[in-house]
Design a protein around this motif. Sequence first.
Motif, PDB file in Angstrom:
ATOM      1  N   SER A 137      -8.804 -51.795  -8.395  1.00  0.00           N
ATOM      2  CA  SER A 137      -9.687 -52.898  -8.018  1.00  0.00           C
ATOM      3  C   SER A 137      -9.459 -53.314  -6.576  1.00  0.00           C
ATOM      4  N   THR A 138     -10.351 -54.146  -6.066  1.00  0.00           N
ATOM      5  CA  THR A 138     -10.191 -54.657  -4.698  1.00  0.00           C
ATOM      6  C   THR A 138      -8.976 -55.567  -4.592  1.00  0.00           C
ATOM      7  N   ALA A 139      -8.651 -56.282  -5.674  1.00  0.00           N
ATOM      8  CA  ALA A 139      -7.447 -57.120  -5.652  1.00  0.00           C
ATOM      9  C   ALA A 139      -6.196 -56.254  -5.515  1.00  0.00           C
ATOM     10  N   SER A 166     -13.523 -48.191  -0.565  1.00  0.00           N
ATOM     11  CA  SER A 166     -14.248 -48.595   0.648  1.00  0.00           C
ATOM     12  C   SER A 166     -13.587 -49.784   1.326  1.00  0.00           C
ATOM     13  N   HIS A 167     -13.098 -50.696   0.507  1.00  0.00           N
ATOM     14  CA  HIS A 167     -12.433 -51.886   1.037  1.00  0.00           C
ATOM     15  C   HIS A 167     -11.230 -51.489   1.893  1.00  0.00           C
ATOM     16  N   LEU A 168     -10.428 -50.564   1.408  1.00  0.00           N
ATOM     17  CA  LEU A 168      -9.279 -50.115   2.189  1.00  0.00           C
ATOM     18  C   LEU A 168      -9.728 -49.352   3.428  1.00  0.00           C
ATOM     19  N   ALA A 169     -10.725 -48.510   3.282  1.00  0.00           N
ATOM     20  CA  ALA A 169     -11.207 -47.735   4.433  1.00  0.00           C
ATOM     21  C   ALA A 169     -11.701 -48.646   5.545  1.00  0.00           C
ATOM     22  N   GLY A 172      -9.041 -49.696   7.780  1.00  0.00           N
ATOM     23  CA  GLY A 172      -8.335 -48.641   8.480  1.00  0.00           C
ATOM     24  C   GLY A 172      -7.227 -47.974   7.683  1.00  0.00           C
ATOM     25  N   ILE A 173      -7.267 -48.101   6.365  1.00  0.00           N
ATOM     26  CA  ILE A 173      -6.241 -47.497   5.513  1.00  0.00           C
ATOM     27  C   ILE A 173      -6.834 -46.263   4.844  1.00  0.00           C
ATOM     28  N   ASP A 174      -6.159 -45.130   5.014  1.00  0.00           N
ATOM     29  CA  ASP A 174      -6.628 -43.878   4.434  1.00  0.00           C
ATOM     30  C   ASP A 174      -6.265 -43.828   2.952  1.00  0.00           C
ATOM     31  N   ASP A 188     -20.201 -37.222  -3.991  1.00  0.00           N
ATOM     32  CA  ASP A 188     -20.459 -36.600  -2.690  1.00  0.00           C
ATOM     33  C   ASP A 188     -20.299 -37.588  -1.549  1.00  0.00           C
ATOM     34  N   SER A 189     -20.383 -38.876  -1.826  1.00  0.00           N
ATOM     35  CA  SER A 189     -20.240 -39.889  -0.772  1.00  0.00           C
ATOM     36  C   SER A 189     -18.968 -40.702  -0.973  1.00  0.00           C
ATOM     37  N   TRP A 190     -17.945 -40.069  -1.534  1.00  0.00           N
ATOM     38  CA  TRP A 190     -16.691 -40.781  -1.780  1.00  0.00           C
ATOM     39  C   TRP A 190     -16.126 -41.275  -0.461  1.00  0.00           C
ATOM     40  N   PRO A 191     -15.763 -42.564  -0.348  1.00  0.00           N
ATOM     41  CA  PRO A 191     -15.488 -43.171   0.965  1.00  0.00           C
ATOM     42  C   PRO A 191     -14.065 -42.991   1.486  1.00  0.00           C
ATOM     43  N   GLY A 192     -13.160 -42.395   0.699  1.00  0.00           N
ATOM     44  CA  GLY A 192     -11.791 -42.254   1.156  1.00  0.00           C
ATOM     45  C   GLY A 192     -11.567 -41.018   1.997  1.00  0.00           C
ATOM     46  N   LEU A 193     -10.314 -40.783   2.339  1.00  0.00           N
ATOM     47  CA  LEU A 193      -9.963 -39.626   3.166  1.00  0.00           C
ATOM     48  C   LEU A 193     -10.050 -38.323   2.396  1.00  0.00           C
ATOM     49  N   ALA A 194      -9.481 -38.268   1.198  1.00  0.00           N
ATOM     50  CA  ALA A 194      -9.426 -37.013   0.450  1.00  0.00           C
ATOM     51  C   ALA A 194      -9.469 -37.290  -1.043  1.00  0.00           C
TER      52      ALA A 194
END
Length: 584
Positions: A137-139, A166-169, A172-174, A188-194
Motif C-alpha cells: 500500500s501507499t502507507a 508509482s508513489h515511490l517512483a 525518486g525511489i527505484d 506493460d505500463s508497470w511504473p517501477g524499475l524492474a
Amino acid sequence: MTGDLSKPSGGQPNAADRRPWLFEPQGGELARAIADQLNLPPVVAALVAQRVDSVAAAEAYLNPRLADLLVPALMAGVEPAARRLTTARVAGELVGVFGDYDVDGVTSAALLGDFLEQAGAQVSLRVARRDEGYGFSTAQADEMRQRGCKVVVLTDCGTSDLEAVSHLAQHGIDVIAVDHHRLDDSADSWPGLALINPHQPSCGFEERALCSAGLAFYLAAVLRRQLQQAGLDAPDPRLSLDLVALGTLADVAELSPNNRILVRYGLEQIARTRRPGLQELLRLAELDGKRLRADDVGWRLGPRLNAPGRLGDAGIALEALYLRDEIEATERARRCHAINEERKAVQRQIFEQAREQADRRADDPFCLVADDGWHPGVIGIVASKLAETYGRPAAVIAWEGDRGRASARSVPGVDLFALLAACSEHLLRFGGHAAAAGFSIRRENLEAFRTALCQATAPRLVEVGQAPVRIQLEVELRDVDQGLLGQLERLEPFGNGNPQPTFSARQVTVDRVRRVGQDHLGLVLRQGDSVRHAIGFQMADQEPAVGAALDIAFVPEIDSYYGPRLRLRLVALRPAETRPTGDL
C-alpha cells in the motif's frame, strides 16, 4: 480407537464412492526401454514413463542436478534489478525489502534480505501484516521511504500494486518487484524499475511455475555474478535453497522439472540447515534427524511458518528464518509453533460455522459463505476444506464493517482467477491464480456477486464433471513391499505436477475392520497369501464388512505411528468387479 467391529461377512461398503477410476497409460515401449537402459524394475519404469517422453528425460528425472537448472538469460527484469542492487551496494544506499505475509513472501524476503546483508549491503527488512490488507500500500511505501530506502524490493507482491509503486517512483525511489502472481493489462505500463514476473508478456523465460522464493533465488544468482564482476564478495545462493523449498512447497507451486530440482536440493538443505530458527522448527515438528519429504513441509513446517501471518504478525516467522542469533531465532520458532496451535482452534470453529452455511445452499455451484467475526487469517484454509468437502470452488468472506476480505480455493479444472475476472464488476479488488485467489467486496454487493459467480461457475463444473480417481498402475499386493517404497523414493519430491503414485489392487478380501478415531477406517486386507494393513482417512462412512471383496486404490507408505511398518493409505474403495465398468 475401538477394537475390531464385528459384522456379517460378505457385505459391501456402507457409503458408495461413485467416482470413476481413470487408469493412466502404461508407457509401452518407452517403459520397457527405460527399464532396460536404466536398470529399473518394471513397476518403477512404467511410473517414470508416465512422466517423461524419452529415456534421456527419464535419466534427468531420476537424477536431477543443479547444473540442469534453466539459466535466467531471458528472464525479464532480472538484469536491471541486479545492476541497481549492485549500485546500491557500492554506494552504501539503504535497500528496503518488503515481503507478503505468507510463507512464499516471508521466505523470499528472508532470502534476499540475508543475501544482500551478507554481500555487505545496507538492508531494511519488513513483511506485511494481514490487518494491513492485501498487497503493498501507499502507507507501507511511505514507511519504506521514511526509513531512508533508496531502492525497495517487493517479494510476492507488487505486480498489481501500481499506486504504491508509482508513489515511490515519484519520490525518486527505484522499485523492484519479485512476484509470480497473474497479471492484468496494466503490466506493460508497470511504473517501477524492474518487474521480475515470468507471466509478463515481455518475459522470454520458459519457466512459469516458479514461486516468488524461486524467483528470488534467480535474482540472487544474477546479483552474485554482477557483484563479483564489480570485485565484491557475495554468498553462494545455493545456501538459500532451504528457503526456496519452503516457499515452493508451502505455495503448492507446480513441481515442474526446474522446480523439482530446486525442491530436491532444498529439502536436503533444510535437513542440514544452519539457521537456528529452522532447526528449532524441525525439532518442534519432530522432523529433526529425519529424511525430509515434501509432505513434511506442506503439513508440518509450512503451517507453523504461516500461522503468525494468519493470526497477526508474519514478522515472527521472518525472524525465525532470518535471525542468526540462536536464542532469538529459537524463541521466534517457538512462538510460531504456539501460534499454530491457536490457529488450529480458531480454524475448527470457523469451519463448522461455514459448513452450516454451505449445507443450507448445497445446490449452489460455487460455495460462498460469509460472516462477521471470522478471523481473516484462517479463511484460506477454511476455503480449502470447503472445496475439498463439497467438490466445488469455495470462498470465505470475513466481514469488517461494510467491507469483506475473502480467500477462495478451486477444484481441479476450474480456473478461479477467470471466474473472479468474469464477476469483477461486483468486487473492489481481486487477484491470485487458477487454484487460489483473494478478493475484497462491499457487503451490499454480496448477493449480486453470488448470483453472477454461480452463473459463471455452473457451466465450468459441467465441463469438468466429477473428478476421477487417477490410478497410475494396477499391482498385486505381493508387489507392494519395502523394496517398492525404496524405489519410489527416486521419484520424489512429490507434489503438484509430480503426484505421488496411486496404485490399485483388485479382488482383495477384508480380514479385519476397525474404526480409527471418529472418522477414519482401519482395514487388514488379504490377496492370496499377501496381507497388508490399510488406513482410510475420512472414510469411516465406507466401512465394509469382514469378508467383503473389494477393489482398492491406494498409496503405499510407512506408518511411523505403529512401526515403522508398511501400510496402504486408501484413496478409494469399491465392491470388487472382474473389469470395473467405471474405468475410463
